[in-house]
Design a protein around this motif. Structure first.
Motif, PDB file in Angstrom:
ATOM      1  N   ASP A 120       0.801  -1.218   0.000  1.00  0.00           N
ATOM      2  CA  ASP A 120       0.000   0.000   0.000  1.00  0.00           C
ATOM      3  C   ASP A 120       0.839   1.275   0.000  1.00  0.00           C
ATOM      4  O   ASP A 120       0.301   2.376   0.121  1.00  0.00           O
ATOM      5  N   ASP A 167      -0.357  -7.854   2.090  1.00  0.00           N
ATOM      6  CA  ASP A 167      -0.263  -6.556   2.764  1.00  0.00           C
ATOM      7  C   ASP A 167      -1.654  -6.077   3.175  1.00  0.00           C
ATOM      8  O   ASP A 167      -1.808  -5.401   4.193  1.00  0.00           O
ATOM      9  N   LYS A 171      -4.160  -5.592   7.631  1.00  0.00           N
ATOM     10  CA  LYS A 171      -4.886  -4.508   8.311  1.00  0.00           C
ATOM     11  C   LYS A 171      -5.804  -5.060   9.411  1.00  0.00           C
ATOM     12  O   LYS A 171      -6.171  -4.346  10.335  1.00  0.00           O
ATOM     13  N   HIS A 247       3.501  -6.359  10.845  1.00  0.00           N
ATOM     14  CA  HIS A 247       4.530  -5.597  10.122  1.00  0.00           C
ATOM     15  C   HIS A 247       5.850  -5.592  10.898  1.00  0.00           C
ATOM     16  O   HIS A 247       6.916  -5.670  10.301  1.00  0.00           O
ATOM     17  N   HIS A 263       7.632  -8.224   0.975  1.00  0.00           N
ATOM     18  CA  HIS A 263       7.032  -7.567   2.141  1.00  0.00           C
ATOM     19  C   HIS A 263       5.631  -8.122   2.432  1.00  0.00           C
ATOM     20  O   HIS A 263       5.334  -8.530   3.547  1.00  0.00           O
ATOM     21  N   CYS A 267       4.204 -10.177   5.714  1.00  0.00           N
ATOM     22  CA  CYS A 267       3.099  -9.601   6.506  1.00  0.00           C
ATOM     23  C   CYS A 267       1.926 -10.571   6.561  1.00  0.00           C
ATOM     24  O   CYS A 267       1.269 -10.707   7.605  1.00  0.00           O
TER      25      CYS A 267
HETATM   26 ZN    ZN Z   1       2.841  -3.017   4.390  1.00  0.00          ZN
END
Ligand code: ZN
Length: 346
Positions: A120, A167, A171, A247, A263, A267
């Motif tokens: 993001d 990613d 959240k 993260h 990444h 995550c």
């Molecule tokens: Zn990230």
């Protein structure tokens, strides 16, 4: 100033659609005018995209090849900034991150033109750059504009798109960590930013089969969700809604196993385990990741079992100011091993 005041910074314009790369010249005109345009782009941005950009942008283009997301490259872009109208980052993560931080430091407008959708950072106010004083993202400013060509992004390698899904699911636990910190430490919590980040995660969790086809429609949904996730960070004025314990886990692995895994993949792996710690539906996270062809095991990411266990034990130390479930639970080796094995990660 009110101690609870915080600044929200958001992208002004987003252009998304098939073939919109042809409109880049018009899109950046307000910043570029007749001035030179500095374009940071990676070696993987193939010649077709380059020639489309050259055909669309009438101003003189100063191409800077970005080969790594580090300060050397940021300084190279900054070195070309004098007299330029704006900076454009075209590529996967690296060029966008490098261009974003260079533009911020030179106080120039920045435009983000992602050619893949792997995280993001395409819309967030943060840049992941190696060689700074810390192993996590640096605060910059969000792009003034984001131009996302779904046709270009659809031709990116599928593993990059899968990483973007990793990613996004993160959240779920980032917001849980934020709520926990608010309860325990009294840290500011923004319900609106949190909801927006959660909505982005649910695009993947609830629609994983659809997105996992990675056709134009699936890619468009993915890109829109990544953009609104970055915007959530802009609204929060911090990376809180987008970046929690999962993260920290990923950033710690960047240190102990540099260059291993994307990444978003790291995550995603972290989210499975942190969801278990938060007692939310970790199996649902795992199933969604499987549907979008993301790795759900250490081996799948290329990591050793020991590295995963060490990261679970030590990740909270790299950013002590960020209170998460890992600060709350303080796993020892045995607890970390049990968490990783019970979730099938090792
Ligand atoms: Zn990230």
């Amino acid at each position: 100033m009110d101690s609870r005041a915080h600044l929200m910074e958001l992208p002004t314009r987003v252009l998304i659609g098939e073939g919109v790369i042809n409109q880049l010249g018009n899109f950046i005109k307000g910043s570029a005018g007749r001035k030179r345009v500095v374009v940071a782009s990676g070696p993987r941005v193939h010649s077709k995209v380059r020639s489309l950009v050259e055909a669309s942008v009438k101003a003189r283009i100063d191409w800077v090849d970005v080969d790594a997301p580090d300060m050397t490259n940021v300084r190279r872009v900054m070195g070309r900034a004098a007299g330029a109208g704006c900076v454009v980052g075209i590529g996967g993560g690296k060029s966008v991150d490098v261009g974003k931080l260079a533009a911020f430091r030179k106080n120039l407008d920045f435009y983000s033109v992602p050619t893949s959708a792997s995280h993001d950072g395409i819309s967030s106010p943060f840049a992941s750059i190696r060689g700074l004083d810390r192993p996590y993202s640096a605060k910059a400013r969000p792009p003034v504009g984001i131009l996302a060509d779904v046709e270009v992004i659809s031709s990116a390698p599928q593993r990059l798109l899968s990483a973007g899904c990793g990613d996004l699911v993160s959240k779920l636990t980032a917001v849980k960590d934020w709520q926990l910190a608010h309860r325990v430490t009294g840290e500011y919590y923004g319900g609106y930013a949190a909801s927006l980040a959660l909505m982005s995660a649910h695009v993947v969790v609830d629609g994983s089969r659809r997105i996992g086809r990675f056709d134009r429609e699936g890619v468009r949904r993915l890109v829109e969700a990544l953009i609104s996730s970055g915007v959530a960070a802009g609204i929060a004025g911090s990376s809180r809604p987008c970046s929690g314990s999962e993260h920290l886990f990923s950033h710690y692995l960047d240190l102990v196993a540099p260059g291993v895994g994307l990444h978003g993949d790291k995550c995603g792996l972290g989210t499975i385990m942190m969801a278990n710690l938060h007692r939310i539906d970790w199996r649902g996270v795992r199933d969604a990741l499987l549907n979008v062809h993301s790795p759900v095991t250490a081996e799948g990411v290329g990591l050793g079992e020991d590295e995963v266990v060490e990261a679970l034990v030590r990740a909270s130390t790299i950013r002590p100011d960020r209170y998460t479930i890992l600060s709350h639970r303080k796993l020892d080796r045995k607890a970390a091993e049990s968490l990783a094995s019970s979730t099938g990660v090792i």
